[in-house]
Each structure stands twice: as C-alpha cells, then as structure tokens.
Design a protein around this motif. Structure first.
Motif, PDB file in Angstrom:
ATOM      1  N   HIS A 177     -10.986  -0.504   0.363  1.00  0.00           N
ATOM      2  CA  HIS A 177      -9.839  -0.155  -0.477  1.00  0.00           C
ATOM      3  C   HIS A 177      -8.934  -1.370  -0.660  1.00  0.00           C
ATOM      4  O   HIS A 177      -8.469  -1.660  -1.772  1.00  0.00           O
ATOM      5  CB  HIS A 177      -9.060   0.996   0.157  1.00  0.00           C
ATOM      6  CG  HIS A 177      -7.884   1.451  -0.659  1.00  0.00           C
ATOM      7  ND1 HIS A 177      -6.658   0.819  -0.607  1.00  0.00           N
ATOM      8  CD2 HIS A 177      -7.740   2.462  -1.550  1.00  0.00           C
ATOM      9  CE1 HIS A 177      -5.819   1.415  -1.426  1.00  0.00           C
ATOM     10  NE2 HIS A 177      -6.445   2.420  -2.015  1.00  0.00           N
ATOM     11  N   SER A 178      -8.690  -2.094   0.421  1.00  0.00           N
ATOM     12  CA  SER A 178      -7.830  -3.275   0.358  1.00  0.00           C
ATOM     13  C   SER A 178      -8.442  -4.353  -0.520  1.00  0.00           C
ATOM     14  O   SER A 178      -7.744  -5.015  -1.299  1.00  0.00           O
ATOM     15  CB  SER A 178      -7.592  -3.820   1.767  1.00  0.00           C
ATOM     16  OG  SER A 178      -6.763  -4.953   1.747  1.00  0.00           O
ATOM     17  N   GLU A 179      -9.760  -4.535  -0.409  1.00  0.00           N
ATOM     18  CA  GLU A 179     -10.438  -5.535  -1.236  1.00  0.00           C
ATOM     19  C   GLU A 179     -10.335  -5.174  -2.716  1.00  0.00           C
ATOM     20  O   GLU A 179     -10.149  -6.052  -3.562  1.00  0.00           O
ATOM     21  CB  GLU A 179     -11.906  -5.639  -0.805  1.00  0.00           C
ATOM     22  CG  GLU A 179     -12.094  -6.290   0.557  1.00  0.00           C
ATOM     23  CD  GLU A 179     -13.519  -6.225   1.052  1.00  0.00           C
ATOM     24  OE1 GLU A 179     -13.904  -7.099   1.858  1.00  0.00           O
ATOM     25  OE2 GLU A 179     -14.255  -5.307   0.653  1.00  0.00           O
ATOM     26  N   LEU A 180     -10.475  -3.885  -3.020  1.00  0.00           N
ATOM     27  CA  LEU A 180     -10.349  -3.434  -4.411  1.00  0.00           C
ATOM     28  C   LEU A 180      -8.945  -3.680  -4.960  1.00  0.00           C
ATOM     29  O   LEU A 180      -8.764  -3.990  -6.138  1.00  0.00           O
ATOM     30  CB  LEU A 180     -10.686  -1.946  -4.519  1.00  0.00           C
ATOM     31  CG  LEU A 180     -12.167  -1.581  -4.403  1.00  0.00           C
ATOM     32  CD1 LEU A 180     -12.330  -0.072  -4.272  1.00  0.00           C
ATOM     33  CD2 LEU A 180     -12.956  -2.090  -5.595  1.00  0.00           C
ATOM     34  N   GLU A 181      -7.941  -3.532  -4.103  1.00  0.00           N
ATOM     35  CA  GLU A 181      -6.557  -3.742  -4.515  1.00  0.00           C
ATOM     36  C   GLU A 181      -6.281  -5.205  -4.849  1.00  0.00           C
ATOM     37  O   GLU A 181      -5.429  -5.520  -5.689  1.00  0.00           O
ATOM     38  CB  GLU A 181      -5.604  -3.295  -3.411  1.00  0.00           C
ATOM     39  CG  GLU A 181      -5.500  -1.783  -3.221  1.00  0.00           C
ATOM     40  CD  GLU A 181      -4.502  -1.159  -4.184  1.00  0.00           C
ATOM     41  OE1 GLU A 181      -4.082  -1.842  -5.139  1.00  0.00           O
ATOM     42  OE2 GLU A 181      -4.142   0.005  -3.988  1.00  0.00           O
ATOM     43  N   GLN A 182      -7.011  -6.110  -4.185  1.00  0.00           N
ATOM     44  CA  GLN A 182      -6.693  -7.532  -4.292  1.00  0.00           C
ATOM     45  C   GLN A 182      -7.416  -8.254  -5.419  1.00  0.00           C
ATOM     46  O   GLN A 182      -7.028  -9.358  -5.796  1.00  0.00           O
ATOM     47  CB  GLN A 182      -7.021  -8.242  -2.973  1.00  0.00           C
ATOM     48  CG  GLN A 182      -6.130  -7.817  -1.817  1.00  0.00           C
ATOM     49  CD  GLN A 182      -6.481  -8.542  -0.539  1.00  0.00           C
ATOM     50  OE1 GLN A 182      -6.954  -9.672  -0.558  1.00  0.00           O
ATOM     51  NE2 GLN A 182      -6.267  -7.902   0.592  1.00  0.00           N
ATOM     52  N   MET A 251      -2.805   3.876   7.566  1.00  0.00           N
ATOM     53  CA  MET A 251      -2.818   4.276   6.159  1.00  0.00           C
ATOM     54  C   MET A 251      -1.537   3.804   5.462  1.00  0.00           C
ATOM     55  O   MET A 251      -1.581   3.345   4.317  1.00  0.00           O
ATOM     56  CB  MET A 251      -2.967   5.796   6.051  1.00  0.00           C
ATOM     57  CG  MET A 251      -4.291   6.309   6.570  1.00  0.00           C
ATOM     58  SD  MET A 251      -4.452   8.108   6.502  1.00  0.00           S
ATOM     59  CE  MET A 251      -4.891   8.341   4.772  1.00  0.00           C
ATOM     60  N   TYR A 252      -0.435   3.895   6.156  1.00  0.00           N
ATOM     61  CA  TYR A 252       0.840   3.423   5.604  1.00  0.00           C
ATOM     62  C   TYR A 252       0.779   1.924   5.311  1.00  0.00           C
ATOM     63  O   TYR A 252       1.193   1.468   4.241  1.00  0.00           O
ATOM     64  CB  TYR A 252       1.978   3.731   6.582  1.00  0.00           C
ATOM     65  CG  TYR A 252       3.251   2.956   6.306  1.00  0.00           C
ATOM     66  CD1 TYR A 252       4.118   3.332   5.295  1.00  0.00           C
ATOM     67  CD2 TYR A 252       3.573   1.832   7.069  1.00  0.00           C
ATOM     68  CE1 TYR A 252       5.277   2.616   5.030  1.00  0.00           C
ATOM     69  CE2 TYR A 252       4.719   1.101   6.821  1.00  0.00           C
ATOM     70  CZ  TYR A 252       5.578   1.500   5.797  1.00  0.00           C
ATOM     71  OH  TYR A 252       6.710   0.776   5.542  1.00  0.00           O
ATOM     72  N   LEU A 253       0.255   1.156   6.273  1.00  0.00           N
ATOM     73  CA  LEU A 253       0.184  -0.290   6.108  1.00  0.00           C
ATOM     74  C   LEU A 253      -0.711  -0.693   4.944  1.00  0.00           C
ATOM     75  O   LEU A 253      -0.449  -1.683   4.259  1.00  0.00           O
ATOM     76  CB  LEU A 253      -0.309  -0.946   7.398  1.00  0.00           C
ATOM     77  CG  LEU A 253       0.659  -0.896   8.585  1.00  0.00           C
ATOM     78  CD1 LEU A 253      -0.016  -1.389   9.846  1.00  0.00           C
ATOM     79  CD2 LEU A 253       1.910  -1.715   8.298  1.00  0.00           C
ATOM     80  N   GLU A 254      -1.771   0.091   4.706  1.00  0.00           N
ATOM     81  CA  GLU A 254      -2.672  -0.221   3.603  1.00  0.00           C
ATOM     82  C   GLU A 254      -2.116   0.266   2.267  1.00  0.00           C
ATOM     83  O   GLU A 254      -1.995  -0.501   1.310  1.00  0.00           O
ATOM     84  CB  GLU A 254      -4.057   0.391   3.843  1.00  0.00           C
ATOM     85  CG  GLU A 254      -4.968   0.420   2.619  1.00  0.00           C
ATOM     86  CD  GLU A 254      -5.126  -0.941   1.943  1.00  0.00           C
ATOM     87  OE1 GLU A 254      -5.418  -0.966   0.733  1.00  0.00           O
ATOM     88  OE2 GLU A 254      -4.934  -1.987   2.599  1.00  0.00           O
ATOM     89  N   LEU A 256       0.893   1.219   1.321  1.00  0.00           N
ATOM     90  CA  LEU A 256       2.197   0.741   0.884  1.00  0.00           C
ATOM     91  C   LEU A 256       2.357  -0.773   0.988  1.00  0.00           C
ATOM     92  O   LEU A 256       3.212  -1.353   0.310  1.00  0.00           O
ATOM     93  CB  LEU A 256       3.317   1.415   1.683  1.00  0.00           C
ATOM     94  CG  LEU A 256       3.757   2.797   1.139  1.00  0.00           C
ATOM     95  CD1 LEU A 256       2.702   3.844   1.427  1.00  0.00           C
ATOM     96  CD2 LEU A 256       5.085   3.204   1.728  1.00  0.00           C
ATOM     97  N   ASN A 257       1.544  -1.409   1.845  1.00  0.00           N
ATOM     98  CA  ASN A 257       1.700  -2.851   2.036  1.00  0.00           C
ATOM     99  C   ASN A 257       0.421  -3.660   1.816  1.00  0.00           C
ATOM    100  O   ASN A 257       0.427  -4.872   1.975  1.00  0.00           O
ATOM    101  CB  ASN A 257       2.227  -3.130   3.455  1.00  0.00           C
ATOM    102  CG  ASN A 257       3.594  -2.520   3.676  1.00  0.00           C
ATOM    103  OD1 ASN A 257       4.569  -2.913   3.044  1.00  0.00           O
ATOM    104  ND2 ASN A 257       3.684  -1.540   4.566  1.00  0.00           N
TER     105      ASN A 257
END
Length: 292
Positions: A177-182, A251-254, A256-257
């Motif tokens: 998910h984080s990689e997709l966001e970036q 989940m919050y850290l991912e 929202l941040n």
C-alpha cells in the motif's frame, strides 16, 4: 565502506528475526541460560541468512532498484559496492551459515534451508505474482517462529502460528500500500512489476482482513484451553489490547503519514509503537512467569 556494507547487509532489518524468541517467551524457559543461548544462536543464524538473501535480492534487482525513488541509493544500484564484492560477501556469509548449522538440531537446519530457498524463489519469481508475494513474506516470518521452537525443541501453539502468519501478511500488504502511494501509475512496472496488479482499494481490503485475523487469532490463543492449562491462569487475555493498539497504530502511521513501507523504521523510531511493544512484552512475561 563500513557504512555501505552495513546497508548492504540490512542490519536494521535484523529486528525481524526477533520472531525466533517468540516460542522461548511462551515456553516457560525464558530465564534458563541454555534455552536463551540456543535461541540467540538461532537469531544469529537467521540474521546471517537474511543478509545473504538481501544481497542476492539486490544483485537480481539492481536495475529495478535503480529506478526506485528510495532504493536507488542502496550500495549496489548506486555503485558504492560492486557486484563482485557483493558476491564475495554472500559467499562468506553462506560459509558461516554452513559452519553454524553443523551444531544445530536437524529440524532447525531444515527450516533454515527452507527459509533461504523460499526467499531465493521469492527474489526470482514469487515477488512478481500478486498475492503470492505477500504470502511468501508471511511464510518467512512463520518459519522464523518455527525455527525458534525447533532450536529449543518445544511445541508451539497453532493459534500463535496463525497470529504470526496474519501479522506478517498485514505488514506485507501495508508495505505494498505504501509503495502504491509513493509512485505513479507509469512507474509501477519499473519499480516493482507486481504493483501493476495491486490497487489502493484492494490493499486496503486485504489489510483489513489481515488485521482482523491478527486480533482474532491472538485473542483465541490467549483463551484457548491449552494456553490456560500451560500457564495456569487466564490472564493472558489482558495483553490483547496491546496487540489491537499496535495494529491500529501501524494503520494510522500508514494511512495518515505514509510510513508503512519501512516496518523496521517504525519499530525503531515511533515512540508509541516502541512503548506498546515494551509494555506488551513486560505484561506477557509477568503473566506467564507470575512476576508480580
């Protein structure tokens, strides 16, 4: 050069191998020197195996990593360490693994071999197949737990194994998910081919299922008849809030941040997460070993 080799070996990632201590903590042998030394040896072996795999993976992925916004700064894609030196380092680590394996139980050796083979196949093939990639990551964490049990020759609860599987699935999905966001749609196949088969909606749904699996399996472990019988009390259920908070915090850290890609960084720098882990470990030890 020392700093570059430190990064090549992924030393901060060794924190993931602390999973081998899980069976020891729940085995009622945590404070026995022989058991602790054996588990620490397992930790060292898995750290060496992990570094070996990371080097092989970096050699295979050198071109893809060069196109990644963050990974391009790694020692191999940036050219700070040559392929030849990387291969030499990998061979030295493999030799150390073979030497240490001669003084380990046979079941543990099989698990270490399985761990290495799984991750080599992951680097070459599995990481390009949607869903199978995160299941391969989960299998690696599960093998660590089984290895921790095998090295000290104790049984491990099926619920604990399922909890490990779901928490590692959760971390793997959150990483995707984080990689997709970036990255942009155009960059998906350049940085990691499998990202083209994922979407933010799909990873969100997978993360929710995995998070629920962690909480449910752990809660059931704490109240199972075997757990109550072994520890002679029902108090382990009071550690469940720490697990729930840890999942929600991550989940919050991912969400929202956008910090979910680097699990190790979160575990080493986020104060609420650090405190949660410390309080969970302290509470669990007090309950299991009746330290009041």
């Amino acid at each position: 050069m020392i700093k570059n080799y430190f990064r090549l070996l992924r030393v901060p990632q060794w924190i993931k191998n602390l999973f081998v201590f899980v069976p020891l903590m729940f085995s009622l042998h945590l404070f026995e020197a022989g058991y602790f030394i054996s588990t620490f040896k397992a930790f060292v072996i898995f750290c060496l195996a992990s570094s070996f795999i990371y080097i092989i993976n970096d050699i295979i992925d050198i071109k893809a990593d060069a196109a990644h916004p963050e990974k391009k700064h790694r020692p191999l894609p940036s050219g700070k360490i040559s392929k030849k030196l990387a291969w030499v380092t990998a061979i030295i680590i493999l030799f150390l693994l073979i030497v240490l394996s001669f003084i380990s139980p046979i079941d543990f050796i099989y698990l270490v071999i399985s761990f290495i083979l799984l991750n080599i196949f992951y680097s070459i093939y599995f990481k390009h197949i949607v869903i199978l990639d995160v299941f391969s990551i989960a299998a690696g964490f599960t093998i660590r737990v089984l290895g921790g049990a095998a090295i000290i020759e104790v049984p491990v609860s099926s619920w604990l194994i399922l909890t490990t599987m779901f928490i590692s699935l959760f971390l793997g999905v959150m990483k995707r998910h984080s990689e997709l966001e970036q990255i942009t749609e155009q960059d998906k196949t350049q940085t990691r081919k499998v990202l083209a088969d994922y979407s933010l909606t799909f990873t969100n749904q997978m993360a929710n299922v995995a998070a629920a699996g962690v909480i449910i399996c752990y809660a059931l472990y704490t109240v199972s008849q075997r757990t109550v019988t072994v520890f002679s009390n029902e108090n382990l259920i009071y550690t469940t809030p720490f697990v729930v908070f840890g999942i929600f915090r991550f989940m919050y850290l991912e969400y929202l941040n956008q910090k979910g890609e680097n699990t190790t960084q979160i575990m080493l720098t986020d104060i609420p997460m650090i405190m949660t882990v410390i309080l969970y470990a302290a509470t669990t030890i007090m309950i299991i070993y009746k330290v009041f």
